[in-house]
Design a protein around this motif. Structure first.
Motif, PDB file in Angstrom:
ATOM      1  N   PHE A  30       0.815  -1.219   0.000  1.00 57.89           N
ATOM      2  CA  PHE A  30       0.000   0.000   0.000  1.00 57.89           C
ATOM      3  C   PHE A  30       0.850   1.273   0.000  1.00 57.89           C
ATOM      4  CE2 PHE A  30      -2.999  -3.131   1.829  1.00 57.89           C
ATOM      5  CZ  PHE A  30      -4.015  -2.995   0.906  1.00 57.89           C
ATOM      6  N   TYR A  31       2.158   1.126   0.160  1.00 55.34           N
ATOM      7  CA  TYR A  31       3.052   2.282   0.096  1.00 55.34           C
ATOM      8  C   TYR A  31       3.438   2.617  -1.346  1.00 55.34           C
ATOM      9  CZ  TYR A  31       3.803   2.741   5.114  1.00 55.34           C
ATOM     10  OH  TYR A  31       3.626   2.972   6.458  1.00 55.34           O
ATOM     11  N   ASP A  34       0.071   4.946  -6.759  1.00 55.16           N
ATOM     12  CA  ASP A  34      -0.944   4.434  -7.677  1.00 55.16           C
ATOM     13  C   ASP A  34      -0.457   4.394  -9.119  1.00 55.16           C
ATOM     14  OD1 ASP A  34      -2.495   4.302  -5.465  1.00 55.16           O
ATOM     15  OD2 ASP A  34      -3.815   5.972  -5.975  1.00 55.16           O
ATOM     16  N   LEU A  39      -4.719   1.110  -7.002  1.00 51.40           N
ATOM     17  CA  LEU A  39      -5.275   0.736  -5.708  1.00 51.40           C
ATOM     18  C   LEU A  39      -5.993  -0.611  -5.784  1.00 51.40           C
ATOM     19  CD1 LEU A  39      -5.819   1.400  -2.756  1.00 51.40           C
ATOM     20  CD2 LEU A  39      -7.846   2.680  -3.480  1.00 51.40           C
ATOM     21  N   GLN A  42      -3.373  -3.200  -5.627  1.00 55.20           N
ATOM     22  CA  GLN A  42      -2.823  -3.226  -4.269  1.00 55.20           C
ATOM     23  C   GLN A  42      -3.735  -4.048  -3.366  1.00 55.20           C
ATOM     24  OE1 GLN A  42      -2.191   0.789  -2.899  1.00 55.20           O
ATOM     25  NE2 GLN A  42      -0.879   1.329  -4.620  1.00 55.20           N
ATOM     26  N   ASN A  43      -5.044  -3.822  -3.495  1.00 47.47           N
ATOM     27  CA  ASN A  43      -6.021  -4.597  -2.719  1.00 47.47           C
ATOM     28  C   ASN A  43      -5.909  -6.089  -3.025  1.00 47.47           C
ATOM     29  OD1 ASN A  43      -7.038  -2.211  -1.672  1.00 47.47           O
ATOM     30  ND2 ASN A  43      -8.747  -2.094  -3.106  1.00 47.47           N
ATOM     31  N   ALA A  46      -2.503  -7.595  -1.697  1.00 44.39           N
ATOM     32  CA  ALA A  46      -2.503  -7.701  -0.235  1.00 44.39           C
ATOM     33  C   ALA A  46      -3.416  -8.822   0.233  1.00 44.39           C
ATOM     34  CB  ALA A  46      -2.937  -6.372   0.384  1.00 44.39           C
ATOM     35  N   ALA A  93      -2.719  -1.978   8.560  1.00 42.22           N
ATOM     36  CA  ALA A  93      -2.934  -1.527   7.178  1.00 42.22           C
ATOM     37  C   ALA A  93      -4.378  -1.096   6.970  1.00 42.22           C
ATOM     38  CB  ALA A  93      -2.565  -2.646   6.203  1.00 42.22           C
ATOM     39  N   LEU A  97      -5.980   2.565   5.999  1.00 43.78           N
ATOM     40  CA  LEU A  97      -6.819   2.735   4.805  1.00 43.78           C
ATOM     41  C   LEU A  97      -8.241   3.153   5.157  1.00 43.78           C
ATOM     42  CD1 LEU A  97      -5.619  -0.478   2.953  1.00 43.78           C
ATOM     43  CD2 LEU A  97      -5.162   1.865   2.221  1.00 43.78           C
TER      44      LEU A  97
END
Length: 219
Positions: A30-31, A34, A39, A42-43, A46, A93, A97
């Motif tokens: 998440f760092y 974009d 995003l 990223q979701n 993760a 995290a 968020l």
């Protein structure tokens, strides 16, 4: 009866170390900006990393119980620590968020720290059997380990509101967390009295002395 291991290498230990190595990825993804990873991805990453790490948790325990020599003291020490670090990292995290309430994260993480302390204390005085995993703890773990991937994924799937499902499940996990902690505290509370704790510790010392005497006699 345990089976003979198919490999010389200790597979459960490798899986535990893999789980520990995956923990920074859950937060680190998440760092990324974009412009590098959207995003949505990223979701996805993760969530998948968390699921893989959770699967290694179930698998290493199964293998350690099934094969002779794969259950080690180091593994017994690292396994629960890896689990708690994984959950704590994911919750941190999610709070960052704004997908998980800070109070819920504190309840779950605080409970893990408290129960770990209780178990260490009860093991020290030889009464660890009184704070075994209970049904509420198992239900909490199921709700928690389902909620976290949902909240990490977050996006709807075929119209299914994954984020809403995850939010409901994490609240259910929080309620079960509080009650399961109460159950552990109630079981351990009598042993917080110094006299009773000393008697339990003395009983444990006598049992250990008998075992040593028996081993020496057998030798």
């Amino acid at each position: 009866m345990k089976l003979k291991p198919p490999f010389k290498v200790n597979v459960p230990m490798i899986l535990t170390w893999i789980r520990i190595a995956l923990i920074p990825v859950v937060i680190g993804i998440f760092y990324l900006p974009d412009s590098v990873v959207s995003l949505h991805w990223q979701n996805v990453i993760a969530c998948l990393v968390f699921v893989v790490a959770a699967v290694t948790d179930a698998l290493d325990g199964f293998l350690a119980r099934r094969y002779e020599g794969w259950a080690t003291r180091m593994g017994a020490f690292l396994d629960p620590i890896a689990d708690k670090l994984l959950v704590a990292a994911a919750l941190v995290a999610l709070v960052g968020l704004d997908r998980c309430d800070m109070a819920i994260a504190m309840i779950i993480i605080g409970r893990e720290i408290t129960v770990t302390g209780i178990r260490e204390w009860m093991a020290k005085i030889g009464e660890s059997g009184r704070v075994k995993v209970n049904w509420f703890g198992k239900s909490k773990a199921i709700a928690q380990m389902t909620a976290i991937p949902c909240l990490l994924w977050f996006d709807p799937v075929m119209g299914l509101p994954i984020a809403t499902i995850g939010t409901w499940l994490i609240w259910i996990a929080a309620v079960l967390t509080i009650y399961s902690m109460y159950v552990y505290l109630r079981a351990a509370a009598p042993f917080f009295e110094e006299a009773r704790a000393q008697r339990a510790a003395a009983r444990l010392a006598r049992l250990a002395a008998r075992e040593r005497a028996s081993d020496e006699a057998a030798a």
